[in-house]
Design a protein around this motif. Structure first.
Motif, PDB file in Angstrom:
ATOM      1  N   UNK A 534       0.875  -0.947   0.401  1.00 27.55           N
ATOM      2  CA  UNK A 534       0.075   0.003   0.077  1.00 27.55           C
ATOM      3  C   UNK A 534       1.236   0.905   0.403  1.00 27.55           C
ATOM      4  N   UNK A 535       0.705   1.948  -0.896  1.00 26.89           N
ATOM      5  CA  UNK A 535       0.995   3.083  -1.560  1.00 26.89           C
ATOM      6  C   UNK A 535       0.344   4.496  -1.442  1.00 26.89           C
ATOM      7  N   UNK A 536       1.238   5.665  -0.925  1.00 29.10           N
ATOM      8  CA  UNK A 536       0.951   7.312  -1.669  1.00 29.10           C
ATOM      9  C   UNK A 536       1.834   8.039  -1.647  1.00 29.10           C
ATOM     10  N   UNK A 537       1.834   9.115  -2.629  1.00 28.60           N
ATOM     11  CA  UNK A 537       2.524   9.622  -3.814  1.00 28.60           C
ATOM     12  C   UNK A 537       2.211  10.863  -3.252  1.00 28.60           C
ATOM     13  N   UNK A 538       2.901  11.990  -3.264  1.00 27.18           N
ATOM     14  CA  UNK A 538       2.847  13.435  -3.650  1.00 27.18           C
ATOM     15  C   UNK A 538       3.712  13.595  -4.331  1.00 27.18           C
ATOM     16  N   UNK A 539       3.931  14.062  -5.478  1.00 28.58           N
ATOM     17  CA  UNK A 539       5.112  15.420  -6.044  1.00 28.58           C
ATOM     18  C   UNK A 539       4.128  16.387  -6.118  1.00 28.58           C
ATOM     19  N   UNK A 540       5.137  17.822  -6.455  1.00 27.74           N
ATOM     20  CA  UNK A 540       4.893  18.710  -7.143  1.00 27.74           C
ATOM     21  C   UNK A 540       6.171  18.977  -7.550  1.00 27.74           C
ATOM     22  N   UNK A 541       5.975  20.088  -8.335  1.00 29.85           N
ATOM     23  CA  UNK A 541       6.678  20.956  -9.639  1.00 29.85           C
ATOM     24  C   UNK A 541       6.753  22.353  -9.688  1.00 29.85           C
ATOM     25  N   UNK A 542       7.723  23.617  -8.780  1.00 26.62           N
ATOM     26  CA  UNK A 542       6.867  24.561  -9.856  1.00 26.62           C
ATOM     27  C   UNK A 542       8.668  24.687 -11.184  1.00 26.62           C
ATOM     28  N   UNK A 543       8.295  25.920 -11.666  1.00 30.53           N
ATOM     29  CA  UNK A 543       8.729  26.863 -12.355  1.00 30.53           C
ATOM     30  C   UNK A 543       8.268  25.843 -14.249  1.00 30.53           C
ATOM     31  N   UNK A 587      -0.480   9.897  -5.493  1.00 33.55           N
ATOM     32  CA  UNK A 587      -0.683   9.052  -6.837  1.00 33.55           C
ATOM     33  C   UNK A 587      -0.468   7.892  -5.367  1.00 33.55           C
ATOM     34  N   UNK A 588      -1.851   7.258  -5.845  1.00 32.07           N
ATOM     35  CA  UNK A 588      -2.084   5.680  -4.926  1.00 32.07           C
ATOM     36  C   UNK A 588      -1.868   4.729  -5.384  1.00 32.07           C
ATOM     37  N   UNK A 589      -1.221   3.637  -4.438  1.00 37.42           N
ATOM     38  CA  UNK A 589      -0.770   2.488  -4.985  1.00 37.42           C
ATOM     39  C   UNK A 589      -1.369   1.112  -4.195  1.00 37.42           C
ATOM     40  N   UNK A 590      -1.667  -0.030  -4.960  1.00 36.07           N
ATOM     41  CA  UNK A 590      -2.062  -0.744  -3.766  1.00 36.07           C
ATOM     42  C   UNK A 590      -1.508  -1.620  -4.810  1.00 36.07           C
ATOM     43  N   UNK A 591      -1.028  -3.296  -4.012  1.00 42.01           N
ATOM     44  CA  UNK A 591      -0.760  -4.989  -4.409  1.00 42.01           C
ATOM     45  C   UNK A 591      -0.675  -6.019  -3.224  1.00 42.01           C
ATOM     46  N   UNK A 592      -0.723  -6.835  -4.777  1.00 44.65           N
ATOM     47  CA  UNK A 592      -0.823  -7.606  -3.381  1.00 44.65           C
ATOM     48  C   UNK A 592       0.260  -9.040  -3.976  1.00 44.65           C
ATOM     49  N   UNK A 593       0.507  -9.924  -3.172  1.00 46.03           N
ATOM     50  CA  UNK A 593       1.812 -10.656  -3.537  1.00 46.03           C
ATOM     51  C   UNK A 593       0.879 -11.666  -2.538  1.00 46.03           C
ATOM     52  N   UNK A 594       1.158 -12.674  -3.279  1.00 42.50           N
ATOM     53  CA  UNK A 594       0.514 -13.912  -2.760  1.00 42.50           C
ATOM     54  C   UNK A 594       1.069 -15.368  -3.083  1.00 42.50           C
ATOM     55  N   UNK A 595       2.305 -15.949  -1.789  1.00 45.64           N
ATOM     56  CA  UNK A 595       2.689 -17.171  -1.705  1.00 45.64           C
ATOM     57  C   UNK A 595       1.944 -18.118  -1.771  1.00 45.64           C
ATOM     58  N   UNK A 596       1.375 -18.701  -2.880  1.00 49.40           N
ATOM     59  CA  UNK A 596       0.672 -19.987  -2.804  1.00 49.40           C
ATOM     60  C   UNK A 596       0.772 -21.375  -2.183  1.00 49.40           C
ATOM     61  N   UNK A 597       2.131 -21.023  -1.692  1.00 51.04           N
ATOM     62  CA  UNK A 597       2.137 -22.534  -1.007  1.00 51.04           C
ATOM     63  C   UNK A 597       2.930 -22.767   0.217  1.00 51.04           C
ATOM     64  N   UNK A 598       3.151 -21.225  -0.269  1.00 51.83           N
ATOM     65  CA  UNK A 598       3.672 -20.866   1.407  1.00 51.83           C
ATOM     66  C   UNK A 598       5.573 -21.118   1.333  1.00 51.83           C
ATOM     67  N   UNK A 599       5.911 -22.062   0.248  1.00 48.96           N
ATOM     68  CA  UNK A 599       7.412 -21.882   0.462  1.00 48.96           C
ATOM     69  C   UNK A 599       7.835 -21.343  -0.376  1.00 48.96           C
TER      70      UNK A 599
END
Length: 977
Positions: A534-543, A587-599
């Motif tokens: 889970x992530x949230x980012x913010x970017x701001x540029x001047x110029x 910039x919201x970001x969401x992902x999942x990692x699932x170790x199917x067998x636990x190995x």
């Protein structure tokens, strides 16, 4: 808003004691310790020790048996676990890569006869806690694969889903670019030792480094975490080498000669003898200890001296210019690095790098030598990285960097520039003279900590801030002040002319930028098999929104917008509004990692996120800033007629006729200060993508892994400087003729952000690390990339717009010109054969790229010869008419030729004395001498309506400037100790 962002950054920095999982330049070792019954083992002392530097980090497992060894400099580690009453566990040779966490579970056994248990560790092939897509290029590949030009970034093509092409900007004429997600290298964030290494003027990689100085790099191609930003494509995270406890060094020399290569195809069709070809690359490295186990130094240097040639064939227009001409290239690279273990918790690295080169500019088969120039470049950077482990679960990483860059491309001649429909060009290059200077100061801080719950579950948090101050981004662009530019209507010397321009004034400007970023990342271990990213980012540029109060054109458009002149007019929607920087960059970001067998052998991964880029100034602000500076540079003479410019007496104007005969047609007002005629929208947005992926990673055996990923990327707010001021077919007047625009010609360009792109890819990869004498990687990508700005998500070409009243109509949503290859294949291996010989093949293939085909006559009478052909075509061989492949419904509807290249490296190493070795090297690039033709914009007919003989015929081949090599051999050696 500026004050609010600064306050956010200060608050984040002050609220947190400083960033265990920050991995800008390091990696981590972590895991859980269990007893024979599977119960958690707290209080176990775990030590990781770098086998080359003696760098040591220690932790004690917590109540849930979890240990963490964060911020480990990349390298090979021995891991040990000790607890009274239990056998000592030693796990040898664990490889820690940049930007990755290695999970090593440990099972403790009661002490018996055997007081110590030693195993040989293997780094897991599949990451079980990350949903991102990408891979690592390690030192084994860097040192052993054939690498034409020794540009380390080229090896990114060994990572599934990545292609390779030349940088699309001619100021980087010798530089390759990795292509991902429908882009061509400008949409990648390049970080070296955690520092920003991006060219903010033309995009892409900035400074190059000696190959001997590169330790490894991690290329995250899709869906990276919130700690990474300023990219809507991917992130290349590169780490340079450090010294060790042993004195280590290298020296190498590589040599090419015309006796080792085939003639270029351009030489053959020009009936020219095989030209001289000489290339020397030499250099080396040296490193060692200043204080054993504590402080180290490392230095590397490299020089390239290349003398090649380019055949020129002007198709009979200028026979005195035909021939073979020298294209010399020189480059020097230096890197010096010092690393210090201050104490058990703190590590400091300081690195200086310099890169200087001179390279040809605009050399080509159809370009006369007077059109060429020489690009001169120098780069310097100083980088400092401080890692501080505050406790077993808290880490702060601070990065400081200063970098500057200077580029100069002088005018090579003052003779008039002439361009023909068949791509033949002669005279002063319209992009010269130009200069670019870039100075950056970067301050970055990342803080990480972990919270562990029952069963080893919990959260890995990370937060940070990044501030880049760019007080000096200076550009000089004084093209066309010495003579006229002529665009011919036909492929005839002395034929009718379509466009004549001449510039005046001075084009100097400085565009200061400031980039602010902050983020929060939580890798939440829901179970021992499921992790949420889970992530949230913010970017701001001047110029980006430069002060345009000094630009009379901007003021005119603002007034017209307030008066309602642009109501419903595409591209002008924001005029009349106050100037404002892009602020809506969450910039919201969401992902999942699932170790199917636990190995850790089968992992399902996927997710979605928003990724903001920094729009390089050449796509939006650069020339508008020159207009806003008040100095004045631009057209003082401009005449255009797609049916041929006529003199006062009614006859067609030709080069050499007096300009006075057409002065009455001049659309530029020479009595007023000249202007480029470029304006930035007052509400310009930065480009971004929405990325989605789902994939599966599977360990086939202990050394081999299979990955399958499906990727979808939507690009939005892509920046483009489009040309709205073509003629209205009904009236014959320019669309802005009622406004006081300077010059009121087709040269007027508006920087807007309406571009869209789409990329869909199926990416298959197999990776085998060195085992039983073979390291192997293979990938196949099936993809489709489209865009409504003519090329890809990081490119632009306003000349493709069919109707300026609908600049983003369906007809514009065509294949991305530089990257839409349906099929890509990459195969590479390092094979150890008998007698100590090593063979390393590297094969690349991509199917044909799109080609923009246009009629060659102005069918819609808008004063631009860019009307797409009625039919789409496929290149069918040199000298053969192209095949029809259907109706042409969008830009870039036709297809060129496929590309393939087989490179092979054969080497044998000989031991001299002790650790001293010498390696003999033989390499062949483009073994099968594939022609790999390339195409320019391709017009179908002459102004008379006659079919052009050169239609859909290549304008460049392998071995030409800015093309991959013809078959070339290389011999050399590498001495090491």
């Amino acid at each position: 808003m500026h004050k609010i962002i600064v306050a956010m950054i200060v608050l984040c920095s002050a609220a947190l004691p400083g960033s265990v999982l920050a991995q800008q330049t390091t990696g981590n070792l972590t895991g859980r310790i269990l007893d024979a019954q599977g119960a958690a083992m707290p209080g176990v002392t775990v030590t990781g020790k770098n086998t080359q530097t003696g760098f040591t980090r220690t932790d004690v497992s917590d109540a849930e048996g979890v240990y963490r060894l964060p911020a480990l400099p990349v390298g090979t580690y021995d891991l040990s676990a000790e607890l009274s009453g239990f056998s000592k566990i030693e796990n040898k040779a664990i490889v820690v890569n940049v930007g990755q966490s290695v999970e090593i579970g440990i099972s403790m056994k009661l002490a018996g006869v055997q007081e110590s248990v030693t195993v040989t560790g293997e780094t897991p092939l599949i990451e079980t806690r990350s949903s991102s897509v990408g891979g690592v290029v390690d030192i084994g590949r860097i040192e052993n694969l054939p690498l034409n030009g020794r540009q380390f970034a080229n090896l990114a093509a060994t990572i599934p889903g990545v292609g390779l092409g030349f940088h699309s900007d001619p100021t980087k004429s010798s530089q390759f670019s990795p292509q991902i997600g429908g882009g061509n290298g400008r949409n990648v964030n390049y970080q070296i030792d955690g520092g920003d290494n991006n060219d903010d003027t033309v995009g892409g990689l900035l400074q190059l480094f000696p190959l001997e100085a590169i330790q490894e790099f991690n290329f995250i191609t899709q869906r990276y975490k919130a700690e990474y930003g300023r990219s809507n494509g991917g992130v290349m995270n590169i780490v340079t080498k450090s010294g060790t406890n042993n004195y280590n060094g290298s020296a190498f020399s590589l040599f090419r000669d015309q006796a080792l290569n085939a003639p270029t195809h351009s030489e053959s069709i020009s009936h020219a003898p095989k030209a001289d070809y000489k290339r020397y690359q030499l250099g080396g490295s040296f490193g060692g200890p200043l204080v054993l186990n504590r402080a180290f130094y490392f230095a590397a240097a490299e020089r390239t001296q290349q003398d090649t040639n380019q055949a020129v064939n002007t198709l009979g227009l200028f026979p005195d210019q035909d021939g073979v001409y020298k294209t010399p290239y020189r480059e020097n690279l230096v890197t010096v690095k010092q690393t210090t273990t201050i104490n058990a918790a703190q590590y400091l690295a300081v690195r200086y790098g310099r890169n200087s080169n001179t390279q040809p500019y605009a050399a080509a088969l159809r370009s006369a030598p007077s059109f060429w120039s020489t690009s001169q470049n120098s780069f310097n950077s100083i980088n400092a990285n401080h890692n501080w482990v505050l406790s077993g679960s808290k880490l702060n990483e601070f990065i400081f960097q200063f970098a500057n860059f200077k580029n100069s491309i002088p005018l090579s001649t003052t003779s008039a520039y002439e361009l023909f429909p068949n791509s033949v060009a002669i005279g002063a290059n319209p992009n010269t003279p130009q200069k670019t200077e870039q100075t950056k100061w970067q301050f970055r801080d990342d803080f990480s900590w972990s919270v562990t719950g029952m069963g080893g579950l919990g959260h890995d948090f990370k937060t940070g801030v990044n501030f880049i101050n760019e007080p000096h981004l200076f550009t000089t662009f004084n093209s066309g002040v010495d003579d006229y530019f002529y665009t011919h209507l036909t492929d005839e010397r002395g034929g009718p002319i379509q466009t004549i321009t001449r510039n005046g004034g001075t084009g100097d400007v400085n565009i200061p930028f400031r980039q602010y970023s902050t983020y929060l990342q939580d890798d939440w271990r829901l179970s021992d098999r499921i992790t949420l990213n889970l992530g949230l980012r913010y970017d701001y540029v001047t110029g980006v929104e430069v002060d345009q109060s000094g630009n009379p054109n901007f003021q005119t458009l603002q007034a017209a917008g307030l008066a309602g002149r642009f109501q419903g007019v595409a591209g002008f929607e924001d005029f009349g509004k106050s100037q404002q920087e892009d602020r809506n960059n969450l910039q919201p970001r969401i992902g999942i990692a699932y170790d199917l067998r636990g190995n850790s052998k089968d992992v399902l991964r996927g997710g979605w996120g928003v990724y903001q880029d920094f729009g390089y100034t050449n796509s939006n602000t650069l020339f508008a800033a020159i207009d806003a500076s008040g100095q004045g540079h631009g057209a003082i003479f401009s005449v255009n007629n797609t049916a041929g410019i006529r003199k006062a007496d009614g006859t067609l104007f030709r080069v050499g006729d007096p300009i006075s005969s057409i002065v009455s047609q001049n659309e530029a007002d020479p009595t007023k200060a000249p202007q480029f005629g470029q304006i930035v929208s007052p509400r310009l947005q930065q480009p971004y993508t929405r990325q989605t992926n789902i994939g599966w990673g599977h360990e086939l055996d202990s050394a081999t892994a299979l990955t399958v990923d499906v990727v979808h990327i939507d690009g939005r707010d892509l920046n483009i400087r489009f040309r709205p001021n073509y003629r209205d077919p009904a009236t014959g007047l320019r669309r802005l003729a009622d406004l006081d625009i300077r010059p009121n010609t087709q040269a007027v360009r508006i920087g807007i952000n309406g571009g869209k792109s789409r990329y869909d890819g199926l990416i298959l990869g197999v990776r085998r690390r060195m085992s039983h004498g073979m390291d192997f990687s293979a990938s196949y990508t099936l993809a489709k990339a489209t865009s409504n700005i003519g090329t890809a998500s990081d490119e632009l070409d306003a000349n493709y717009v069919q109707d300026v009243t609908q600049p983003f109509a369906d007809v514009q949503q065509g294949p991305s010109g530089r990257s839409d290859a349906r099929h890509r294949v990459s195969l590479s291996a390092v094979i150890r054969v008998p007698w100590g010989i090593q063979v390393a093949p590297f094969f690349l293939f991509r199917s044909a790229l799109p080609v923009f085909t246009f009629e060659g006559v102005d069918l819609n009478r808008d004063s631009n010869n860019n009307d797409i052909t009625a039919k789409a075509y496929q290149y069918d061989g040199e000298g053969q008419p192209p095949k029809e492949i259907g109706d042409c419904k969008t830009v870039n509807c036709s297809r060129g030729a496929s590309f393939s290249q087989m490179n092979v490296r054969v080497s044998k190493s000989f031991r001299l004395v002790g650790r001293t070795r010498i390696e003999g090297i033989a390499e062949i690039f483009n073994l099968f001498n594939a022609l790999n033709p390339a195409f320019a914009l391709t017009s179908q007919r002459l102004a008379s309506g006659v079919q052009r003989a050169a239609f859909m015929q290549p304008t460049a081949f392998a071995g030409d400037f800015r093309q991959p090599e013809q078959r070339v051999g290389q011999l050399g050696f590498r001495f090491s100790f």
